[in-house]
Design a protein around this motif. Structure first.
Motif, mmCIF file in Angstrom:
data_model
loop_
_atom_site.group_PDB
_atom_site.id
_atom_site.type_symbol
_atom_site.label_atom_id
_atom_site.label_comp_id
_atom_site.label_asym_id
_atom_site.label_seq_id
_atom_site.Cartn_x
_atom_site.Cartn_y
_atom_site.Cartn_z
ATOM 1 N N THR A 53 4.482 4.115 9.217
ATOM 2 C CA THR A 53 3.430 3.354 9.871
ATOM 3 C C THR A 53 2.118 4.117 9.829
ATOM 4 O O THR A 53 2.106 5.352 9.864
ATOM 5 C CB THR A 53 3.802 3.024 11.334
ATOM 6 N N ASP A 54 1.025 3.369 9.752
ATOM 7 C CA ASP A 54 -0.299 3.962 9.799
ATOM 8 C C ASP A 54 -0.912 3.835 11.195
ATOM 9 O O ASP A 54 -2.099 4.092 11.382
ATOM 10 C CB ASP A 54 -1.227 3.328 8.756
ATOM 11 N N ARG A 55 -0.094 3.450 12.158
ATOM 12 C CA ARG A 55 -0.543 3.285 13.533
ATOM 13 C C ARG A 55 -0.350 4.566 14.331
ATOM 14 O O ARG A 55 0.569 5.336 14.081
ATOM 15 C CB ARG A 55 0.208 2.137 14.207
ATOM 16 N N TYR A 56 -1.220 4.769 15.299
ATOM 17 C CA TYR A 56 -1.089 5.871 16.229
ATOM 18 C C TYR A 56 -0.603 5.300 17.547
ATOM 19 O O TYR A 56 -1.242 4.422 18.127
ATOM 20 C CB TYR A 56 -2.418 6.589 16.415
ATOM 21 N N ALA A 92 -0.539 4.940 -0.685
ATOM 22 C CA ALA A 92 -1.478 5.549 0.259
ATOM 23 C C ALA A 92 -0.749 6.295 1.371
ATOM 24 O O ALA A 92 -0.901 5.977 2.556
ATOM 25 C CB ALA A 92 -2.395 4.475 0.834
ATOM 26 N N THR A 93 0.012 7.301 0.996
ATOM 27 C CA THR A 93 0.802 8.038 1.976
ATOM 28 C C THR A 93 -0.052 8.878 2.919
ATOM 29 O O THR A 93 0.420 9.276 3.984
ATOM 30 C CB THR A 93 1.824 8.941 1.275
ATOM 31 N N TYR A 94 -1.279 9.142 2.543
ATOM 32 C CA TYR A 94 -2.180 9.919 3.393
ATOM 33 C C TYR A 94 -2.471 9.210 4.709
ATOM 34 O O TYR A 94 -2.864 9.841 5.684
ATOM 35 C CB TYR A 94 -3.491 10.203 2.666
ATOM 36 N N SER A 95 -2.294 7.909 4.732
ATOM 37 C CA SER A 95 -2.578 7.119 5.925
ATOM 38 C C SER A 95 -1.388 7.019 6.876
ATOM 39 O O SER A 95 -1.495 6.398 7.926
ATOM 40 C CB SER A 95 -3.021 5.707 5.531
ATOM 41 N N THR A 96 -0.279 7.633 6.520
ATOM 42 C CA THR A 96 0.940 7.540 7.322
ATOM 43 C C THR A 96 0.961 8.593 8.425
ATOM 44 O O THR A 96 0.860 9.787 8.151
ATOM 45 C CB THR A 96 2.181 7.690 6.435
ATOM 46 N N TYR A 97 1.105 8.133 9.664
ATOM 47 C CA TYR A 97 1.168 9.044 10.800
ATOM 48 C C TYR A 97 2.598 9.364 11.221
ATOM 49 O O TYR A 97 2.893 10.470 11.661
ATOM 50 C CB TYR A 97 0.413 8.445 11.991
ATOM 51 N N GLN A 131 0.824 -1.201 0.000
ATOM 52 C CA GLN A 131 0.000 0.000 0.000
ATOM 53 C C GLN A 131 0.862 1.256 0.000
ATOM 54 O O GLN A 131 0.537 2.237 -0.676
ATOM 55 C CB GLN A 131 -0.945 -0.014 1.186
ATOM 56 N N ASN A 134 3.156 13.625 11.731
ATOM 57 C CA ASN A 134 2.410 14.461 10.803
ATOM 58 C C ASN A 134 2.443 15.942 11.181
ATOM 59 O O ASN A 134 2.189 16.799 10.333
ATOM 60 C CB ASN A 134 0.966 13.977 10.712
#
Length: 127
Positions: free
Chosen positions: A98-101, A27-32, A1, A53
């Motif tokens: 990572t897309d995790r918070y 899908a870089t918009y989902s990267t935190y 992704q 971000n």
């Protein structure tokens, strides 16, 4: 992704400088968070620097004051400016995202928390 490609690795003399780049796509918009890690033969992978971000940065104690992480969001590119390099900086350097918070600030430099990785760029520092 999310695909990450590092560039800018190479050989440099101790005390010199080098800049690594990491181009992101997908899908870089989902990267935190994005970060740089490094791993030398026989060692565990260690976090070098991270950025979130909101442009908040975290550095490993071993590189603090020498390395700078930055991000050009328009170009989807992450950078690591390495100044006053030392022989012990010799490693394979990896870009990660990572897309995790994270619930714990200490997790921002933990490799297990990142789910997207580049192929690595070798940095060799000679004395």
């Amino acid at each position: 992704q999310v695909r990450l490609v590092e560039s800018g690795g190479g050989s440099v003399q101790a005390g010199g400088s080098l800049r690594l780049s990491c181009k992101a796509s997908g899908a870089t918009y989902s990267t935190y968070y994005m970060a740089w890690f490094r791993q030398a033969p026989g060692t565990e992978r260690e976090g070098v620097a991270s950025i979130d971000n909101l442009k908040s940065t975290t550095y490993a104690q071993s590189v603090k004051g020498r390395f700078t992480i930055s991000q050009d969001t328009a170009k989807s590119t992450l950078y690591l400016q390495m100044n006053n390099v030392k022989p012990e900086d010799t490693s394979m350097y990896y870009c990660a995202a990572t897309d995790r918070y994270f619930s714990d600030h200490d997790m921002v430099l933990a490799p297990a928390q990142y789910n997207y990785w580049g192929q690595g760029a070798q940095v060799t520092v000679s004395s």
